[in-house]
Design a protein around this motif. Structure first.
Motif, mmCIF file in Angstrom:
data_model
loop_
_atom_site.group_PDB
_atom_site.id
_atom_site.type_symbol
_atom_site.label_atom_id
_atom_site.label_comp_id
_atom_site.label_asym_id
_atom_site.label_seq_id
_atom_site.Cartn_x
_atom_site.Cartn_y
_atom_site.Cartn_z
ATOM 1 N N ALA A 337 0.810 -1.049 0.130
ATOM 2 C CA ALA A 337 0.140 0.117 -0.025
ATOM 3 C C ALA A 337 1.051 1.160 0.055
ATOM 4 O O ALA A 337 2.084 1.167 -0.017
ATOM 5 C CB ALA A 337 -0.864 0.078 1.295
ATOM 6 N N ARG A 338 0.234 2.239 -0.115
ATOM 7 C CA ARG A 338 0.805 3.748 0.049
ATOM 8 C C ARG A 338 0.125 4.773 0.736
ATOM 9 O O ARG A 338 -1.180 4.847 0.508
ATOM 10 C CB ARG A 338 1.438 4.175 -1.527
ATOM 11 N N VAL A 339 0.639 5.616 1.336
ATOM 12 C CA VAL A 339 -0.321 6.461 1.993
ATOM 13 C C VAL A 339 0.409 7.783 1.961
ATOM 14 O O VAL A 339 1.640 8.181 2.078
ATOM 15 C CB VAL A 339 -0.519 6.185 3.486
ATOM 16 N N ASP A 340 -0.507 9.052 1.734
ATOM 17 C CA ASP A 340 -0.107 10.376 1.626
ATOM 18 C C ASP A 340 -0.060 10.789 3.073
ATOM 19 O O ASP A 340 -1.371 11.147 3.504
ATOM 20 C CB ASP A 340 -0.681 10.995 0.592
ATOM 21 N N LEU A 341 1.144 11.304 3.617
ATOM 22 C CA LEU A 341 0.943 11.905 4.951
ATOM 23 C C LEU A 341 1.536 13.219 5.382
ATOM 24 O O LEU A 341 2.267 13.663 4.498
ATOM 25 C CB LEU A 341 1.986 10.911 5.792
ATOM 26 N N LYS A 342 1.167 13.706 6.280
ATOM 27 C CA LYS A 342 1.426 15.055 6.939
ATOM 28 C C LYS A 342 1.468 15.108 8.289
ATOM 29 O O LYS A 342 0.275 14.659 9.026
ATOM 30 C CB LYS A 342 0.648 16.161 6.361
ATOM 31 N N ALA A 343 2.456 15.593 8.845
ATOM 32 C CA ALA A 343 2.423 15.774 10.473
ATOM 33 C C ALA A 343 1.898 17.341 10.578
ATOM 34 O O ALA A 343 2.661 18.336 10.475
ATOM 35 C CB ALA A 343 3.843 15.423 11.041
ATOM 36 N N ASP A 344 0.692 17.455 11.309
ATOM 37 C CA ASP A 344 0.352 18.483 11.628
ATOM 38 C C ASP A 344 0.569 18.877 12.995
ATOM 39 O O ASP A 344 -0.008 18.502 13.932
ATOM 40 C CB ASP A 344 -1.355 18.650 11.468
ATOM 41 N N ARG A 345 1.743 19.430 13.339
ATOM 42 C CA ARG A 345 2.261 19.544 14.730
ATOM 43 C C ARG A 345 1.594 20.487 15.563
ATOM 44 O O ARG A 345 1.587 20.385 16.666
ATOM 45 C CB ARG A 345 3.848 20.073 14.673
ATOM 46 N N GLN A 346 1.031 21.554 14.654
ATOM 47 C CA GLN A 346 0.287 22.535 15.850
ATOM 48 C C GLN A 346 -1.184 21.881 16.427
ATOM 49 O O GLN A 346 -1.322 22.020 17.172
ATOM 50 C CB GLN A 346 0.041 23.731 14.995
ATOM 51 N N ALA A 347 -1.870 21.112 15.624
ATOM 52 C CA ALA A 347 -2.822 20.404 16.019
ATOM 53 C C ALA A 347 -2.561 19.045 16.736
ATOM 54 O O ALA A 347 -3.442 18.371 17.179
ATOM 55 C CB ALA A 347 -3.862 20.152 14.721
ATOM 56 N N GLY A 348 -1.408 18.753 16.549
ATOM 57 C CA GLY A 348 -1.117 17.191 17.037
ATOM 58 C C GLY A 348 -1.513 16.261 16.359
ATOM 59 O O GLY A 348 -2.081 15.254 17.130
ATOM 60 N N VAL A 349 -1.754 16.172 15.197
ATOM 61 C CA VAL A 349 -2.597 14.995 14.342
ATOM 62 C C VAL A 349 -1.478 14.747 13.289
ATOM 63 O O VAL A 349 -0.953 15.380 12.603
ATOM 64 C CB VAL A 349 -3.557 15.739 13.764
ATOM 65 N N LEU A 350 -1.396 13.357 13.000
ATOM 66 C CA LEU A 350 -0.867 12.699 11.956
ATOM 67 C C LEU A 350 -1.977 12.706 10.792
ATOM 68 O O LEU A 350 -3.091 11.817 10.951
ATOM 69 C CB LEU A 350 -0.431 11.231 12.100
ATOM 70 N N VAL A 351 -1.807 13.396 9.879
ATOM 71 C CA VAL A 351 -3.003 13.422 8.740
ATOM 72 C C VAL A 351 -2.679 12.495 7.739
ATOM 73 O O VAL A 351 -1.573 12.504 6.947
ATOM 74 C CB VAL A 351 -3.011 14.972 8.222
#
Length: 406
Positions: A337-351
Motif C-alpha cells: 500500500a501507499r499513504v500520503d501523510l502530513k504531520a500537523d504539529r500545531q494540531a497534534g495530528v498525523l494527517v
C-alpha cells in the motif's frame, strides 16, 4: 563460475534481509540504544538527507522503519558530538555517512566531479575569497554561512561578494573535504568546521585509498547493503561512475566477495554478496521514506516488488496521482500500500490525506497499516491520526483506525 539462479521472490527476500527487515524492531519491546543505531549505520552506510519536513526529515526515517520508535537524540549524538559515528557528505545524495567510509570518499573530494556550477565558478574566479572563507572557519568555526557573511569586510567591492557566494565557497570547501559539517542547526543549516575538529582521529590518520580501492570498498558495501543487484543497482547506491564500478565488480568477483547470479525476468546479470542471506519467511511491517535505500532506486523497487513508485513533490497539485509526500507500506515481503501523510504539529495530528492498496495487498492490510500509523504518530508526539479522505483503501483504513485509536 556458474551464476546462481534466483526467483524474484528469493531476490526480494535477500534484499529485505540485507536491509535489516528480517530482524525484530527493537523499539517495539524496549528502548533503542546507541548500539542498535550503530548496527543500522554499519548495515546501510548512510542516511539520505532531505529538507522536506512535511512528515519527518528523511534521515530520521530509516531507523524508525527498521528499529521502531527511538529517541532522535541518538542520531543527533551520532552525527553531532564526538566521537562521531556519522559525517555529512555527498553519498547517494546529501547524506549522513558512516564515518568508517571517510577514506573511501577521498577520491570524490579530490576529483570534484559532481560539483555544481556555483562551486566551480567561485573556486576559479575568486580563489582568494574562498581562502578567506576557509580562514574564517579555521579561526572561528563552527559557523553557518550566515555567520560568515556577517564578517565579510565592509568594502564589498573587494570581491563583489554576496551571501550566495559565501555559501558557494563553503560548499566548494565542503565538497573538497577542506571543511565538513559539525552539525545542522535548528534552521537545518549546515554548521561548518574543519575536519580535524569533527572527524575522529582514526579516520583522519588512516592511509588514503586510491580511486580503485575506494570503488572496491564502496561497491562491496553497496552489495552487502542490497544483498543482490545489477551493476546499475551497485553503482546507484553511492552514485558511482560506470567504468570504475565495472572494474570494481570484476575485482570483487575475482576475490569471491561477489558471486554471479541471475534473477528471473531480469535481462541484466546480477551480483550476490557472499554474506547475503535468503530468509525463508519475512514478517516485516514498516512505512518507508521516499528516500529509503530499499526503494530509492525506483527501477529496482519496481522489479523486486512490482511497485511503481514516483515521488510527486514537484508535480503540480492537480496533476498528482497519489499526493505530495507518499510513503510505501511494507508488509511481510511485499510493498502492499501507499499513504500520503502530513504531520500537523500545531494540531497534534498525523494527517492521512489518502491511502491506496496494491492489487496483491492481503485482507489484513488496513489493520496493519492502522497500527503502524498509530505507532508513527506516537513516535512523532502526535496525539491522533486523521483518517484518509481519498484512495481505494480509505474506507477500510478509516474503520481500522477507529479500532486502534479507541
Amino acid at each position: 563460475m556458474t551464476p546462481q539462479q534466483l526467483t524474484v521472490l528469493q531476490a526480494r527476500r535477500i534484499a529485505l534481509a540485507a536491509q535489516g527487515f528480517t530482524r525484530p524492531r527493537v523499539g517495539l519491546s524496549r528502548d533503542v540504544g546507541s548500539a542498535h543505531i550503530a548496527r543500522v549505520i554499519e548495515r546501510l552506510g548512510f542516511f539520505q538527507i532531505d529538507s522536506v519536513n512535511v512528515l519527518q526529515r528523511a534521515h530520521y526515517m530509516p531507523l524508525f522503519s527498521r528499529l521502531g520508535p527511538y529517541d532522535v537524540e541518538l542520531l543527533h549524538r551520532a552525527s553531532g558530538r564526538a566521537p562521531r559515528r556519522l559525517f555529512e557528505y555527498w553519498a547517494h545524495e546529501a547524506a549522513l555517512v558512516d564515518v568508517n567510509l571517510w577514506q573511501a570518499f577521498q577520491f570524490r573530494m579530490e576529483a570534484g566531479a559532481r560539483m555544481w556550477g556555483g562551486m566551480i565558478r567561485i573556486a576559479r574566479d575568486k580563489p582568494e575569497f574562498v581562502e578567506w572563507v576557509l580562514d574564517e572557519v579555521r579561526a572561528n568555526g563552527p559557523l553557518t554561512a550566515r555567520e560568515i557573511e556577517h564578517d565579510v569586510p565592509r568594502q564589498r567591492d573587494n570581491w563583489g561578494w554576496n551571501w550566495s557566494e559565501v555559501k558557494a565557497a563553503l560548499e566548494y570547501l565542503f565538497y573538497k573535504g577542506q571543511v565538513t559539517a559539525a552539525r545542522r542547526n535548528s534552521a537545518f543549516e549546515r554548521v561548518y568546521d574543519l575536519p580535524e575538529r569533527v572527524i575522529p582521529r582514526a579516520q583522519l590518520e588512516a592511509p588514503p585509498l586510491d580511486a580503485a580501492e575506494a570503488h572496491r570498498e564502496l561497491v562491496g558495501h553497496a552489495a552487502r547493503a542490497l544483498g543482490v543487484g545489477t551493476a546499475q543497482c551497485l553503482r546507484d547506491y553511492f552514485r558511482l561512475q560506470p567504468g570504475p564500478t565495472k572494474a570494481a565488480i570484476e575485482d570483487l568477483l575475482e576475490t569471491g566477495e561477489l558471486l554471479p547470479a541471475t534473477i528471473a525476468g531480469w535481462n541484466r546479470p546480477a551480483y550476490l554478496h557472499r554474506d547475503a542471506v535468503l530468509s525463508r519467511k519475512v514478517q516485516a511491517r514498516a512505512l518507508l521514506s521516499p528516500f529509503d535505500p530499499l526503494v530509492f532506486e525506483r527501477t529496482r523497487a519496481e522489479r523486486l516488488f512490482g511497485f511503481r513508485y514516483r515521488i510527486e513533490i514537484y508535480v503540480p497539485a492537480d496533476q498528482r496521482v497519489h499526493g505530495y509526500y507518499v510513503l510505501p507500506f511494507l508488509l511481510g515481503d511485499r510493498l502492499v500500500a501507499r499513504v500520503d501523510l502530513k504531520a500537523d504539529r500545531q494540531a497534534g495530528v498525523l494527517v492521512v490525506h489518502g491511502a491506496w492498496a496494491e492489487d496483491h495487498a492481503p485482507a489484513h492490510t488496513a489493520g496493519e497499516l492502522a497500527a503502524e500509523l498509530r505507532l508513527m504518530a506516537d513516535w512523532l508526539g502526535l496525539g491522533s491520526v486523521a483518517p484518509p479522505a481519498k484512495g481505494d483503501l480509505a474506507g477500510e483504513l478509516t474503520r481500522a483506525l477507529a479500532s486502534v485509536l479507541d
